[in-house]
Write a protein that holds these residues in place. Structure first.
Motif, PDB file in Angstrom:
ATOM      1  N   UNK A   1      -3.798 -12.114  16.881  1.00  0.00           N
ATOM      2  CA  UNK A   1      -3.366 -11.505  18.147  1.00  0.00           C
ATOM      3  C   UNK A   1      -4.269 -10.316  18.474  1.00  0.00           C
ATOM      4  N   UNK A   2      -4.637  -9.542  17.445  1.00  0.00           N
ATOM      5  CA  UNK A   2      -5.517  -8.400  17.640  1.00  0.00           C
ATOM      6  C   UNK A   2      -6.901  -8.793  18.122  1.00  0.00           C
ATOM      7  N   UNK A   3      -7.383  -9.972  17.705  1.00  0.00           N
ATOM      8  CA  UNK A   3      -8.689 -10.464  18.168  1.00  0.00           C
ATOM      9  C   UNK A   3      -8.702 -10.597  19.688  1.00  0.00           C
ATOM     10  N   UNK A   4      -7.593 -11.107  20.240  1.00  0.00           N
ATOM     11  CA  UNK A   4      -7.502 -11.332  21.689  1.00  0.00           C
ATOM     12  C   UNK A   4      -7.174 -10.035  22.428  1.00  0.00           C
ATOM     13  N   UNK A   5      -6.370  -9.208  21.811  1.00  0.00           N
ATOM     14  CA  UNK A   5      -5.939  -7.978  22.470  1.00  0.00           C
ATOM     15  C   UNK A   5      -7.008  -6.880  22.411  1.00  0.00           C
ATOM     16  N   UNK A   6      -7.704  -6.785  21.274  1.00  0.00           N
ATOM     17  CA  UNK A   6      -8.609  -5.648  21.074  1.00  0.00           C
ATOM     18  C   UNK A   6     -10.046  -6.044  20.749  1.00  0.00           C
ATOM     19  N   UNK A   7     -10.289  -7.328  20.444  1.00  0.00           N
ATOM     20  CA  UNK A   7     -11.587  -7.696  19.908  1.00  0.00           C
ATOM     21  C   UNK A   7     -12.402  -8.642  20.758  1.00  0.00           C
ATOM     22  N   UNK A   8     -13.097  -9.571  20.088  1.00  0.00           N
ATOM     23  CA  UNK A   8     -14.066 -10.446  20.764  1.00  0.00           C
ATOM     24  C   UNK A   8     -13.406 -11.502  21.646  1.00  0.00           C
ATOM     25  N   UNK A   9     -12.087 -11.684  21.501  1.00  0.00           N
ATOM     26  CA  UNK A   9     -11.400 -12.731  22.265  1.00  0.00           C
ATOM     27  C   UNK A   9     -10.674 -12.255  23.498  1.00  0.00           C
ATOM     28  N   UNK A  10     -11.044 -11.072  24.035  1.00  0.00           N
ATOM     29  CA  UNK A  10     -10.327 -10.504  25.188  1.00  0.00           C
ATOM     30  C   UNK A  10     -10.327 -11.439  26.393  1.00  0.00           C
ATOM     31  N   UNK A  11     -11.393 -12.214  26.543  1.00  0.00           N
ATOM     32  CA  UNK A  11     -11.482 -13.108  27.710  1.00  0.00           C
ATOM     33  C   UNK A  11     -10.536 -14.299  27.629  1.00  0.00           C
ATOM     34  N   UNK A  12      -9.826 -14.444  26.508  1.00  0.00           N
ATOM     35  CA  UNK A  12      -8.842 -15.525  26.376  1.00  0.00           C
ATOM     36  C   UNK A  12      -7.435 -15.052  26.678  1.00  0.00           C
ATOM     37  N   UNK A  13      -7.238 -13.752  26.868  1.00  0.00           N
ATOM     38  CA  UNK A  13      -5.887 -13.204  26.997  1.00  0.00           C
ATOM     39  C   UNK A  13      -5.233 -13.616  28.309  1.00  0.00           C
ATOM     40  N   UNK A  14      -3.955 -13.944  28.230  1.00  0.00           N
ATOM     41  CA  UNK A  14      -3.144 -14.305  29.392  1.00  0.00           C
ATOM     42  C   UNK A  14      -2.053 -13.253  29.520  1.00  0.00           C
ATOM     43  N   UNK A  15      -1.875 -12.712  30.717  1.00  0.00           N
ATOM     44  CA  UNK A  15      -1.003 -11.550  30.863  1.00  0.00           C
ATOM     45  C   UNK A  15       0.478 -11.868  30.661  1.00  0.00           C
TER      46      UNK A  15
END
Length: 659
Positions: free
Chosen positions: A464-478
């Motif tokens: 979850x931290x990868x998407x929220x704070x790391x390299x996976x931010x562009x995958x996050x859905x609000x």
């Protein structure tokens, strides 16, 4: 003289009568059985009745693949009158849209049988039915139809021109879907025309079993559409995507683009027809780091908040330099995954023995077949520790010196986030025979526990931290929580790692608190973006967003209250914005409790076929779209081997179900 002539004539007549009597006696008495046998052989024939292949449905009983009752027309040139050939050519030209000269050229021979036209549809056959010409005839030549063309082409496969199932579930379940051919005795007259069919000596064909897949048509459509958009946007060579239920191993969608249309399979090359999600292997790069860390956490060889020195982005390890794309001096263990540090994971992996690491990776299924019910699966490659070099363990820790298939990776990743259980991937949900009786129903197959539930929970939070704070931010859905991992790996080209060609990937899951969906996106050689976080992550985001919107009821309890009303309003707007001017509300198909003909008028052809198949009723379809009339009166008793003819019309339809 006259008496002599009369005697000669009488004598000749007596000889002729005697010969005739002897000849008749020979035919009627001596060789009667032999000649009767030959007469029967000439006037009777045993005709094979080809069994229909079983139909294929998605998990929600949407018909994906069915059989169309086409025919092939033949002409026996030895008996077709020359005076009728111009008429035949003119009629076939008018109905089939080819030149008259084309058919005249086929008909200009003196003997032999020629094929005038293959795959004549029922509509075309109806237009040709008034051609009653000796030597002109047709035979059944059923066509396998993929209802949605390219949709799930690598999953369903196709039937080739030799009626052999090729690729996908069609090949894997060949014996189950082929059915058993029947036969019938036909009586002909002296010139070979069919006079009657001996119904009492007819052995009807038994259709093959129907397959209900784990695939969800809506998920499949979303995945294919977003992969194609991504392929164009990032100028990539190809892309693969898989969606899986991590709690059962069921594959909800599987796609490769470029793909192909099974209805015209011969127009595509081997690459387009190959199911690259299971046949092609690649080095996974950073999407592999979570498995390394899971092994370390499970063995309690590190803690999430522990800090490591990362050498400012360049680490001399034995005789090689390991580099990070984004240099850091210090990161904790969670941060190493969030920022995808090669140096951090390479240092951590030294804490576990070669044999222990190998055992965990084998436990996740790497280097083994997943036993998916699809042909052509590759096992990938995981070398035994005895063959590792001094740097192998470090490189394996961040996804090099190991090869996987996309299916292997998503199956293993599901175990990472579902509580630690590896499931066998499933593609077949049910198998139903031609009478509608259940032959097989799948159940989740647990292979083994790989990591503890506690370790799995830690990994979910880290991802979850990868998407929220790391390299996976562009995958996050609000509106729903996303976890996942990016990956970028150099491709081997001519034996060395290319600096121009990469595999860009993202594997993610949602919702984090109770994973329901895992989705892998792999993009091959993008010219734009290169990194998994810039290429594959945005594609994942689009797929996840659309799936949650489409399947809102399923995900509603996981959606942030702030966004629920917004999503509901958005979906309502989409429904209201569609053009209803040419739509009709189609009627539901209600199956009677006893074997009476259902009312199919104003039902979709797909649902009508579904209903008739369940009831074991043979059918022929004219046209497509919605049923406008049917040959068997609704409510009437169905006779054995009776064929229901459905005439259909093209309209835009809404709503469909079968009870």
């Amino acid at each position: 003289m006259n008496n002599t002539r009369a005697l000669l004539v009488i004598f000749a007549i007596l000889i002729l009568v005697t010969v005739l009597i002897i000849r008749l006696a020979n035919i009627q008495l001596v060789k009667s059985e032999e000649y009767s046998y030959y007469a029967i052989q000439q006037q009777t024939d045993i005709e094979r009745i080809e069994a229909d292949f079983g139909l294929i449905y998605d998990r929600n009983n949407n018909l994906l693949v069915y059989n169309r009752n086409d025919v092939t027309y033949y002409a026996d040139l030895a008996v077709v009158p020359k005076t009728k050939r111009d008429l035949i050519a003119e009629k076939f030209s008018k109905v089939l849209g080819k030149s008259k000269g084309y058919f005249l050229n086929l008909l200009k021979g003196k003997k032999g049988t020629v094929v005038l036209a293959r795959k004549i549809t029922n509509d075309q056959l109806k237009s040709l039915s008034d051609l009653k010409i000796f030597g002109l005839y047709y035979k059944d030549d059923p066509t396998r139809i993929n209802h949605y063309s390219n949709l799930a082409s690598h999953v369903v496969g196709y039937i080739n021109k030799e009626l052999k199932p090729v690729s996908g579930v069609s090949e894997f379940f060949r014996k189950e879907i082929e059915g058993i051919d029947g036969s019938r005795k036909i009586i002909k007259n002296a010139i070979g025309e069919v006079v009657t069919i001996k119904e009492d000596e007819t052995q009807p064909a038994i259709p093959g079993s129907n397959l209900v897949l784990t695939i969800d048509k809506d998920y499949q459509s979303v995945l294919e559409e977003e992969l194609k958009k991504g392929l164009e946007k990032f100028k990539a060579h190809s892309a693969t995507g898989i969606i899986m239920n991590p709690n059962t191993g069921e594959i909800l969608a599987l796609a490769n683009v470029e793909d192909y249309d099974p209805n015209f399979y011969w127009q595509y090359d081997d690459f387009q027809r190959r199911n690259r999600a299971i046949t092609d292997t690649y080095e996974p790069g950073s999407t592999f780091k979570p498995f390394t860390l899971a092994a370390l956490l499970d063995r309690k060889l590190c803690s999430v908040n522990e800090n490591l020195y990362l050498d400012n982005g360049t680490y001399q390890f034995r005789n090689v330099k390991i580099r990070d794309t984004h240099p850091h001096k210090y990161l904790n263990v969670a941060g190493i995954i969030e920022q995808s540090s090669n140096i951090g994971i390479a240092k951590l992996v030294q804490r576990i023995s070669d044999d222990e690491l190998y055992k965990y990776l084998r436990g996740f299924g790497f280097g083994n077949l997943t036993s998916i019910q699809l042909p052509g699966e590759a096992a990938g490659k995981l070398k035994k520790p005895t063959t590792w070099s001094k740097i192998s363990k470090a490189y394996i820790s961040f996804g090099y010196e190991i090869s996987v298939t996309p299916l292997q990776l998503i199956t293993a990743f599901s175990a990472l986030v579902n509580g630690g259980i590896l499931f066998e991937p499933q593609i077949l949900k049910r198998r139903i025979n031609h009478n509608g009786e259940l032959e097989f129903e799948s159940e989740p197959k647990q292979i083994r526990r790989v990591i503890s539930e506690q370790t799995s929970n830690m990994m979910k939070n880290i991802l979850r931290g990868v998407v929220k704070n790391g390299t996976g931010k562009n995958a996050d859905v609000e509106f729903i929580s996303i976890g996942g991992k990016t990956g970028t790996s150099q491709k081997l080209v001519d034996g060395s790692y290319s600096k121009a060609h990469y595999n860009s990937s993202f594997i993610g899951f949602f919702p984090v608190e109770d994973p329901q969906v895992v989705c892998l996106i792999l993009v091959n050689s993008p010219d734009v973006g290169k990194y998994g976080g810039l290429v594959a992550a945005p594609i994942f985001k689009s797929v996840a967003s659309r799936i949650v919107e489409k399947d809102f009821n399923h995900f509603e309890k996981y959606i942030d209250e702030t966004f629920k009303q917004k999503l509901l309003f958005t979906n309502l707007e989409k429904e209201n914005s569609s053009d209803d001017s040419n739509q009709i509300k189609i009627k539901e198909v209600k199956l009677p409790s006893d074997k009476l003909m259902p009312d199919l008028v104003n039902c979709s052809v797909r649902d009508a076929i579904n209903a008739l198949t369940r009831m074991g009723i043979r059918y022929k379809i004219n046209g497509s779209g919605v049923v406008v009339n049917q040959s068997i009166v609704p409510g009437s008793k169905i006779r054995t081997n009776e064929i229901c003819i459905l005439n259909c019309s093209e309209v835009t339809i809404t709503g469909a179900s079968v009870y």
